[in-house]
Design a protein around this motif. Structure first.
Motif, PDB file in Angstrom:
ATOM      1  N   PHE A  44       0.876  -1.179   0.000  1.00  0.00           N
ATOM      2  CA  PHE A  44       0.000   0.000   0.000  1.00  0.00           C
ATOM      3  C   PHE A  44       0.912   1.228   0.000  1.00  0.00           C
ATOM      4  N   PRO A  45       1.428   1.596  -1.183  1.00  0.00           N
ATOM      5  CA  PRO A  45       2.463   2.635  -1.207  1.00  0.00           C
ATOM      6  C   PRO A  45       1.980   4.004  -0.743  1.00  0.00           C
TER       7      PRO A  45
ATOM      8  N   ALA B  50      -1.169   8.914   3.316  1.00  0.00           N
ATOM      9  CA  ALA B  50      -2.622   9.138   3.223  1.00  0.00           C
ATOM     10  C   ALA B  50      -3.178   9.607   4.572  1.00  0.00           C
ATOM     11  N   GLN B  51      -3.998  10.635   4.516  1.00  0.00           N
ATOM     12  CA  GLN B  51      -4.670  11.127   5.725  1.00  0.00           C
ATOM     13  C   GLN B  51      -6.090  10.579   5.740  1.00  0.00           C
ATOM     14  N   PRO B  52      -6.616  10.214   6.895  1.00  0.00           N
ATOM     15  CA  PRO B  52      -8.011   9.782   6.919  1.00  0.00           C
ATOM     16  C   PRO B  52      -8.912  10.920   6.440  1.00  0.00           C
ATOM     17  N   ALA B  53      -9.965  10.581   5.730  1.00  0.00           N
ATOM     18  CA  ALA B  53     -10.905  11.622   5.280  1.00  0.00           C
ATOM     19  C   ALA B  53     -11.564  12.254   6.505  1.00  0.00           C
ATOM     20  N   PRO B  54     -12.028  13.502   6.374  1.00  0.00           N
ATOM     21  CA  PRO B  54     -12.676  14.160   7.513  1.00  0.00           C
ATOM     22  C   PRO B  54     -13.816  13.294   8.054  1.00  0.00           C
TER      23      PRO B  54
ATOM     24  N   ALA C  27      -4.372   0.106   7.169  1.00  0.00           N
ATOM     25  CA  ALA C  27      -2.980   0.448   6.825  1.00  0.00           C
ATOM     26  C   ALA C  27      -2.714   1.931   7.056  1.00  0.00           C
ATOM     27  N   ILE C  28      -3.767   2.725   7.166  1.00  0.00           N
ATOM     28  CA  ILE C  28      -3.598   4.146   7.503  1.00  0.00           C
ATOM     29  C   ILE C  28      -3.477   4.202   9.028  1.00  0.00           C
ATOM     30  N   SER C  29      -2.298   4.632   9.511  1.00  0.00           N
ATOM     31  CA  SER C  29      -1.987   4.386  10.926  1.00  0.00           C
ATOM     32  C   SER C  29      -2.986   5.049  11.865  1.00  0.00           C
TER      33      SER C  29
END
Ligand code: GDP
Length: 309
Positions: free
Chosen positions: A167-168, A173-177, A205-207
Motif C-alpha cells: 500500500f504505497p 494518506a490522511q483519513p478523510a474528515p 494500513a492508515i496508521s
C-alpha cells in the motif's frame, strides 16, 4: 446507536443494508469505505466499493451485488469496437455515477464530498465516508510480478498466485474528515464480511485509522467472509491459502486477533468455536449467509443483539 462499519464491497454492502434497516436511526450508521481498488477508466474515476455500497443501500444493485440492476452495456460494446481491449465492465446507467463523480473531482470537490452527494441523491441516510481522499492504491504482489489491484482482479481474473500486498500511499494518506471522529464516537465497531487483505487491511494500513480502532474501548466485532472454508465470492480463500494462512474462519480470526473482541462465524463452522475462543476472542455462531433482504436484516439484528447485549 452509533455504529461504524469497515467496508469492502458486496459482503459489506449487504450487511450494511441490513444494519440500516434494523437500527432506530440510520443517520447514526457510518460506513468507512475502501478506496484502494479505485481506478481511472477512460478518464473517469471509478470507486467500485463505494458504488457497490451506494447501489445496495439504494436497493438498486445488480444481480451479482455490484453495478446497477437491469443495466445495459451499449456504451461498453461501442468502446470495445473502438479500443479492442475492454476488460472492465461499466454499465450504461452506472456511467452516470462515474461521469458525475469525475466532473466534481475535476472541479475541486473531494472524494468524500462527492460520496456524500452521491449517497444523498439516492436517498441514503447512513453516512458513507471513503477512508481517505488521498491516493491509496493496493498493489498485489504475485508470482508473476506486481499488479495494480483491478489488473489482478478483473483483467487477469484473480488467477495469479498472491504472495503479498503493498500500500504505497498508506504512509502519507490522511483519513478523510470524519473517519477518526466516527471511530472515536462509536458505540460499536463492525468489520464487515469483506476480504481481509484487500478490503479491510487497506483501511487499517492508515496508521491513524488503525490506532483509533486499537484504542477504542467499545466492542469491535468482525463477521467471517469465509464460510465452510470457502469465500462466498472473490479470492479471499485463495489468498488465505497462498499466503500460508489456514483457509477457514479460524484463519481470518487469527488475522483480526488483536483488533476484535468478537468474531461471528457461520453455523456450519460451529466446530471452530473453541479454537477461536482460545485466541481470546468471543466466537458467536450465526447464519451469516445473506441470500436476500430477509437474510441481511436477520444477520444485522442478531449481530447487534450479541454485540451490545
Ligand atoms: P468485493 O469482491 O469487492 O465485493 O470485496 P469484498 O471485500 O466485499 O469481498 C467479498 C467478501 O465478502 C468475500 O470474501 C465473500 O466471501 C464475503 N461475502 C459476500 N457475501 C457474503 C455473505 O452473504 N455472508 C458472508 N459471511 N460473507 C459474504
Amino acid at each position: 446507536m452509533r455504529v461504524v462499519v469497515f467496508c469492502g464491497g458486496v459482503g459489506a454492502a449487504r450487511l450494511l443494508d441490513g444494519i440500516v434497516r434494523v437500527v432506530d436511526d440510520p443517520t447514526e450508521v457510518t460506513a468507512i469505505c475502501n478506496v484502494s481498488d479505485d481506478l481511472q477508466w477512460h478518464g473517469l474515476h471509478i470507486s467500485p466499493d463505494i458504488d457497490t455500497v451506494i447501489y445496495s443501500l439504494a436497493h438498486r444493485e445488480g444481480k451479482f451485488g455490484w453495478g446497477l440492476e437491469g443495466d445495459t452495456n451499449v456504451a461498453l460494446e461501442e468502446l470495445r469496437l473502438l479500443s479492442g481491449d475492454e476488460w472492465f465492465t461499466v454499465g450504461d446507467g452506472d456511467l452516470a455515477t462515474h461521469i458525475w463523480r469525475s466532473e466534481q473531482l475535476r472541479s475541486g470537490a473531494t472524494l468524500s464530498e462527492v460520496t456524500t452527494a452521491l449517497a444523498t441523491a439516492r436517498g441514503i441516510k447512513a453516512r458513507l465516508i471513503p477512508v481517505t481522499n488521498d491516493k491509496h492504491p493496493t498493489i498485489v504482489i504475485t508470482e508473476n510480478g506486481e499488479l495494480m489491484f483491478q489488473d489482478y482482479f478483473v483483467r487477469r481474473h484473480a488467477e495469479d498466485s498472491v504472495i503479498g500486498f503493498r500500500f504505497p500511499g498508506a504512509e502519507s494518506a490522511q483519513p478523510a474528515p470524519g473517519v477518526v471522529e466516527a471511530i472515536d464516537g462509536a458505540d460499536l465497531l463492525v468489520i464487515a464480511p469483506s476480504n481481509p487483505f484487500v478490503s479491510i487491511d487497506p483501511l487499517l494500513a492508515i496508521s491513524s485509522v488503525r490506532n483509533a480502532v486499537l484504542k477504542s474501548a467499545v466492542p469491535c466485532v468482525a463477521i467471517s467472509p469465509i464460510i465452510g472454508g470457502k469465500a462466498v465470492k472473490g479470492p479471499a480463500a485463495d489468498m488465505l491459502r497462498s499466503l500460508g494462512h489456514e483457509t477457514s474462519a479460524l484463519g481470518v480470526a487469527r488475522i483480526y486477533n488483536n483488533l476484535i473482541d468478537t468474531f461471528v462465524i457461520d453455523k456450519i463452522d460451529a466446530q471452530l468455536t473453541a479454537e477461536i475462543e482460545r485466541l481470546g476472542i468471543d466466537a458467536i455462531v450465526l447464519d451469516t449467509m445473506m441470500r436476500d433482504h430477509k437474510g441481511r436484516t436477520r444477520l444485522a439484528s442478531e449481530l447487534l443483539a450479541v454485540a451490545i447485549p
